[in-house]
Enzyme design. Structure first.
Site, PDB file in Angstrom:
ATOM      1  N   ARG A 102       1.018  -1.146   0.058  1.00 37.89           N
ATOM      2  CA  ARG A 102       0.146  -0.004   0.041  1.00 37.89           C
ATOM      3  C   ARG A 102       0.909   1.260  -0.059  1.00 37.89           C
ATOM      4  NH1 ARG A 102      -5.147   1.499   3.569  1.00 37.89           N
ATOM      5  NH2 ARG A 102      -6.107   0.137   1.943  1.00 37.89           N
ATOM      6  N   HIS A 129      -7.473   0.879  -6.344  1.00 37.54           N
ATOM      7  CA  HIS A 129      -7.525  -0.251  -5.238  1.00 37.54           C
ATOM      8  C   HIS A 129      -8.455  -1.258  -5.850  1.00 37.54           C
ATOM      9  CE1 HIS A 129      -7.926  -1.233  -1.043  1.00 37.54           C
ATOM     10  NE2 HIS A 129      -8.544  -0.296  -0.665  1.00 37.54           N
ATOM     11  N   GLN A 132     -10.208  -3.827  -3.092  1.00 38.12           N
ATOM     12  CA  GLN A 132     -11.451  -3.077  -2.619  1.00 38.12           C
ATOM     13  C   GLN A 132     -12.472  -3.655  -3.727  1.00 38.12           C
ATOM     14  OE1 GLN A 132     -12.223  -1.625   0.264  1.00 38.12           O
ATOM     15  NE2 GLN A 132     -14.175  -2.030  -0.575  1.00 38.12           N
ATOM     16  N   ASP A 219     -17.328   7.544  -1.475  1.00 32.51           N
ATOM     17  CA  ASP A 219     -15.865   7.122  -0.416  1.00 32.51           C
ATOM     18  C   ASP A 219     -15.578   8.601   0.041  1.00 32.51           C
ATOM     19  OD1 ASP A 219     -13.288   6.378   0.560  1.00 32.51           O
ATOM     20  OD2 ASP A 219     -12.361   6.419  -1.588  1.00 32.51           O
ATOM     21  N   CYS A 259     -16.322   2.030   0.776  1.00 32.10           N
ATOM     22  CA  CYS A 259     -15.096   0.965   1.309  1.00 32.10           C
ATOM     23  C   CYS A 259     -14.684   1.256   2.618  1.00 32.10           C
ATOM     24  CB  CYS A 259     -13.883   1.266   0.127  1.00 32.10           C
ATOM     25  SG  CYS A 259     -13.453   3.152   0.311  1.00 32.10           S
ATOM     26  N   ARG A 287     -13.844  -8.508   1.890  1.00 35.48           N
ATOM     27  CA  ARG A 287     -12.242  -8.227   1.500  1.00 35.48           C
ATOM     28  C   ARG A 287     -11.351  -9.393   1.849  1.00 35.48           C
ATOM     29  NH1 ARG A 287     -10.185  -2.957   1.627  1.00 35.48           N
ATOM     30  NH2 ARG A 287      -8.323  -4.243   0.927  1.00 35.48           N
TER      31      ARG A 287
HETATM   32  N1   CP Z   1     -11.132  -0.145   2.555  1.00 34.27           N
HETATM   33  C1   CP Z   1     -10.048  -0.146   3.072  1.00 34.27           C
HETATM   34  O1   CP Z   1      -9.085  -0.381   2.010  1.00 34.27           O
HETATM   35  O2   CP Z   1      -9.668   0.137   4.387  1.00 34.27           O
HETATM   36  P1   CP Z   1      -8.499   0.235   4.841  1.00 34.27           P
HETATM   37  O3   CP Z   1      -7.928   1.655   4.710  1.00 34.27           O
HETATM   38  O4   CP Z   1      -8.843   0.068   6.555  1.00 34.27           O
HETATM   39  O5   CP Z   1      -7.421  -0.946   4.695  1.00 34.27           O
HETATM   40  N1  NVA Z   2      -9.842   6.730  -1.236  1.00 33.06           N
HETATM   41  C1  NVA Z   2      -9.430   6.319   0.204  1.00 33.06           C
HETATM   42  C2  NVA Z   2      -9.675   5.121   0.283  1.00 33.06           C
HETATM   43  C3  NVA Z   2      -9.360   4.607   1.698  1.00 33.06           C
HETATM   44  C4  NVA Z   2      -9.507   3.034   1.800  1.00 33.06           C
HETATM   45  C5  NVA Z   2      -8.077   6.698   0.590  1.00 33.06           C
HETATM   46  O1  NVA Z   2      -6.904   6.641  -0.414  1.00 33.06           O
HETATM   47  O2  NVA Z   2      -7.630   7.198   1.652  1.00 33.06           O
END
Ligand code: CP
Ligand code: NVA
Length: 302
Positions: A102, A129, A132, A219, A259, A287
């Site tokens: 990530r 993502h 997700q 989101d 999400c 997930r």
């Molecule tokens: N939706 C999602 O990716 O959650 P986290 O940021 O908690 O991993």
């Molecule tokens: N768009 C958000 C998603 C979090 C799971 C971010 O990137 O923070």
């Protein structure tokens, strides 16, 4: 399929295969059927951003499949002190069986794949993502039985989640409608691809996008790394809220997805969130199952 860097790299059949395996693994999980598809395998999980769902679901997923996961905060890795990603990739490939990362820049995920010799999974970047959206597609099919004839809508920031949602929706033959403020649209190249490959619209009108939608998705207005834009974004996005008034325009049996984490009274009201919490938390649970399917496909022996 060697990696999961972005959904666009997968064929529609590959996506459906992952979803079918995810359904099977979920059924087995609920019924206490154990297996060790990934016995002896280790997944490294590199995090440059925070996470609740991604971290825990990958770690538990590896455990349930008989393998092990290592949490690697970039702050503690030499990467955080400037060791090049191409060196990190070549070193970690000699210890691990796969890497989930990530991070901010999609190029870093690509570099890991280019220089490493093991499967790489994108656990979120600024532009995508994919994990997700696999869980979201699984949830949509659970609620709607099939993808045929569905209209997906997304209201809010044209961010990483919106980008992957567009790809997932179009690849599975659904109509995709996005509503976002001008200047905050999803990736332009993806939009062009979506128009050429399916039924896609992007508008600044919430009522247009949500009209007769089967799935309403939103989101946060501020993604990780954009915290300093908070006040500006709150102003710009104030009309892009999923609330009871706009939900009246969607189909009566529309489901709502998020999400998570959610910011109540920003992108979604407490009222709509709680009215649709069954869907939203089933989505979060999925997930685990969807990622287990990805892990078996990428790290499994067959
Ligand atoms: N939706 C999602 O990716 O959650 P986290 O940021 O908690 O991993
Ligand atoms: N768009 C958000 C998603 C979090 C799971 C971010 O990137 O923070």
């Amino acid at each position: 399929m060697k990696h999961l860097l972005k959904l666009k790299d997968l064929t529609s059949d590959e996506i459906v295969e992952i979803l079918n395996l995810a359904d099977k693994l979920k059924y087995e999980n609920i019924n206490g059927i154990k297996h060790n598809h990934l016995e002896g395998k280790t997944l490294g999980m590199i995090f440059q951003k925070s996470s609740t769902r991604t971290r825990v679901s990958f770690e538990v997923g590896m455990y349930q499949l008989g393998g092990k996961a290592l949490f690697l905060s970039s702050k503690d890795l030499q990467m955080g002190r400037g060791e090049p990603i191409k060196d990190t990739a070549r070193v970690l490939s000699r210890y691990l069986d796969g890497i989930m990362i990530r991070t901010f820049d999609q190029q870093e995920v690509q570099d890991l794949a280019d220089y490493g010799t093991i499967p790489i999974i994108n656990g979120l970047t600024d532009s995508a993502h994919p994990c997700q959206i696999l869980a979201d597609l699984m949830t949509i099919r659970e609620y709607k039985q099939s993808f045929k004839g569905l209209k997906l809508c997304f209201i809010g920031d044209g961010n990483n989640v919106a980008n992957s949602y567009i790809v997932g929706g179009i690849k599975l033959g659904m109509e995709v409608a996005i509503a976002c403020p001008k200047g905050y649209e999803p990736d332009e190249v993806l939009q062009k691809w979506a128009r050429e490959n399916g039924s896609f619209t992007c508008t600044d009108s919430v009522s247009e996008a949500i009209k007769d939608a089967d799935v309403v998705y939103t989101d946060v207005w501020m993604s990780m790394g954009q915290e300093q834009e908070r006040e500006k974004r709150k102003r710009i996005f104030s009309k892009y809220q999923v609330n009871a008034r706009v939900m009246k325009l969607a189909k009566k049996d529309a489901i709502v997805l998020h999400c998570l984490p959610a910011h109540r009274e920003e992108e979604i009201t407490e009222e709509v969130f709680e009215a649709h919490s069954d869907e939203i938390f089933q989505e979060a649970e999925n997930r685990l199952h969807a990622q287990k399917a990805v892990l078996v496909k990428l790290l499994g022996n067959n």
